[in-house]
Design a protein around this motif. Structure first.
Motif, PDB file in Angstrom:
ATOM      1  N   TYR A   1       6.348  34.435  48.331  1.00 45.81           N
ATOM      2  CA  TYR A   1       6.825  35.616  48.022  1.00 45.81           C
ATOM      3  C   TYR A   1       5.938  36.692  49.164  1.00 45.81           C
ATOM      4  O   TYR A   1       6.967  37.525  49.928  1.00 45.81           O
TER       5      TYR A   1
ATOM      6  N   THR B   1      12.412  34.298  54.597  1.00 44.96           N
ATOM      7  CA  THR B   1      11.499  33.183  54.919  1.00 44.96           C
ATOM      8  C   THR B   1      10.488  33.750  55.819  1.00 44.96           C
ATOM      9  O   THR B   1      10.401  35.159  56.076  1.00 44.96           O
TER      10      THR B   1
ATOM     11  N   THR C   1      14.555  29.034  45.940  1.00 47.40           N
ATOM     12  CA  THR C   1      13.547  28.280  46.460  1.00 47.40           C
ATOM     13  C   THR C   1      13.767  26.988  46.025  1.00 47.40           C
ATOM     14  O   THR C   1      13.062  25.868  46.843  1.00 47.40           O
ATOM     15  N   SER C   2      14.076  26.501  44.993  1.00 44.82           N
ATOM     16  CA  SER C   2      14.139  25.028  44.517  1.00 44.82           C
ATOM     17  C   SER C   2      15.390  24.533  43.677  1.00 44.82           C
ATOM     18  O   SER C   2      15.987  25.559  43.523  1.00 44.82           O
TER      19      SER C   2
ATOM     20  N   SER D   1       6.849  35.757  53.054  1.00 47.78           N
ATOM     21  CA  SER D   1       8.356  35.666  53.459  1.00 47.78           C
ATOM     22  C   SER D   1       9.367  37.034  53.322  1.00 47.78           C
ATOM     23  O   SER D   1      10.320  37.212  53.851  1.00 47.78           O
TER      24      SER D   1
ATOM     25  N   LEU E   1      14.913  34.963  48.054  1.00 50.07           N
ATOM     26  CA  LEU E   1      13.801  34.197  48.409  1.00 50.07           C
ATOM     27  C   LEU E   1      14.152  32.749  48.689  1.00 50.07           C
ATOM     28  O   LEU E   1      14.595  32.006  47.780  1.00 50.07           O
ATOM     29  N   LYS E   2      13.970  32.303  49.876  1.00 49.19           N
ATOM     30  CA  LYS E   2      14.217  30.954  50.417  1.00 49.19           C
ATOM     31  C   LYS E   2      12.874  30.287  50.497  1.00 49.19           C
ATOM     32  O   LYS E   2      13.050  29.099  50.406  1.00 49.19           O
ATOM     33  N   SER E   3      11.793  30.769  50.965  1.00 51.41           N
ATOM     34  CA  SER E   3      10.581  30.206  50.987  1.00 51.41           C
ATOM     35  C   SER E   3       9.775  30.599  49.872  1.00 51.41           C
ATOM     36  O   SER E   3       9.680  31.468  49.206  1.00 51.41           O
ATOM     37  N   LYS E   4       8.776  29.629  49.392  1.00 48.94           N
ATOM     38  CA  LYS E   4       8.182  29.994  48.085  1.00 48.94           C
ATOM     39  C   LYS E   4       7.164  30.672  48.146  1.00 48.94           C
ATOM     40  O   LYS E   4       6.702  31.561  47.102  1.00 48.94           O
TER      41      LYS E   4
ATOM     42  N   ASP F   1      15.769  34.103  43.328  1.00 44.74           N
ATOM     43  CA  ASP F   1      14.767  32.851  43.741  1.00 44.74           C
ATOM     44  C   ASP F   1      15.739  31.931  44.037  1.00 44.74           C
ATOM     45  O   ASP F   1      16.125  31.004  42.825  1.00 44.74           O
TER      46      ASP F   1
END
Length: 260
Positions: free
Chosen positions: A208, A165, A225-226, A211, A203-206, A223
């Motif tokens: 890259y 993040t 993220t969503s 974060s 990857l938690k936050s969009k 990924d």
């Protein structure tokens, strides 16, 4: 069973070579490549180590008793044992070698209560799917030395999941707090031992670039993220942790018309 190579043993028990080598090294054996020989004695040491690490009881009537020889974290003891372990059948060997539970250490930052809940839910999912996920809030108690927990957790894990993040990157790049301490351990291990695949960016936050820590910029990431990407990416993560990612098929012979 006769002596075989690491690759042949891995094929016989249906385990990836990389994971079998890791098991052998954890048991104090010296093999570090697929073509090295594995003796019957090596197999017995490995199987005894795995049975003990899995918590199997040597006195259980349902299991074949194995007395582990002097295996330590740094290698085999010189002390011999007078008790010769009973031999396992090929089926029992395959069962033990294939049943290792992957251990995963989760490195993350305390961004918010919502983020901490998300990380805990991920850890719970992993544990429900057979992965021994190590999360600080479950294992670190008041009075425990925090740095020792981090060092041991990272050292003993098969994999380290790095929850990326913006705040994690900020602390990691600046070497601040617990995240900064863990980053120093991770970077040192990757540099000293080329142990790259052990450390997996999540990857938690969009963003890259915003974060992922600088030290991890070149690494392939998972990924999460969503909702659209979570399910297939989580499956990819499980396949990685279990050593079941797709492998290249064997190379066959060139067609006759090419060789003629």
């Amino acid at each position: 069973m006769a002596d075989v190579t690491v690759a042949e043993l891995a094929d016989a028990v249906g385990a990836p070579v990389e994971r079998l080598l890791k098991q052998m090294q954890d048991a104090g054996l010296s093999q570090n490549s697929a073509n090295e020989c594995v003796t019957d004695h090596d197999k017995q040491v490995l199987l005894a180590f795995l049975k003990e690490s899995h918590g199997a009881s040597s006195s259980s009537p349902e299991k074949v008793a194995l007395k582990r020889r002097g295996v330590t974290g740094s290698g085999l003891s010189n002390a011999a044992t007078s008790s010769k372990p009973e031999r396992l059948s090929p089926e029992e060997e395959a069962e033990i070698l294939a049943e290792e539970i992957p251990k995963v250490f989760i490195s993350y930052s305390y961004d918010s209560k919502e983020h901490e809940t998300w990380v805990e839910q991920l850890a719970k999912m992993l544990r429900s799917d057979g992965i021994e996920a190590i999360l600080d809030k479950w294992y670190l108690h008041p009075g425990d030395p925090i740095t020792q927990f981090m060092e041991q957790g990272i050292r003993d894990a098969n994999f380290v999941l790095i929850i990326c993040t913006e705040k994690y990157k900020e602390k990691s790049d600046a070497r601040v707090g617990g995240v900064g301490y863990e980053e120093s351990i991770i970077s040192s291990d990757m540099l000293s031992n080329s142990n790259y695949r052990k450390y997996i960016p999540i990857l938690k936050s969009k963003s890259y670039s915003g974060s992922v820590p600088i030290a991890l910029h070149s690494k392939k990431y998972i990924d999460l993220t969503s909702e659209d990407t979570f399910s297939p990416s989580y499956r990819d993560l499980l396949l990685t942790l279990y050593g079941r990612r797709p492998e290249a098929p064997p190379i066959g012979k060139a067609p006759d018309y090419v060789r003629s």
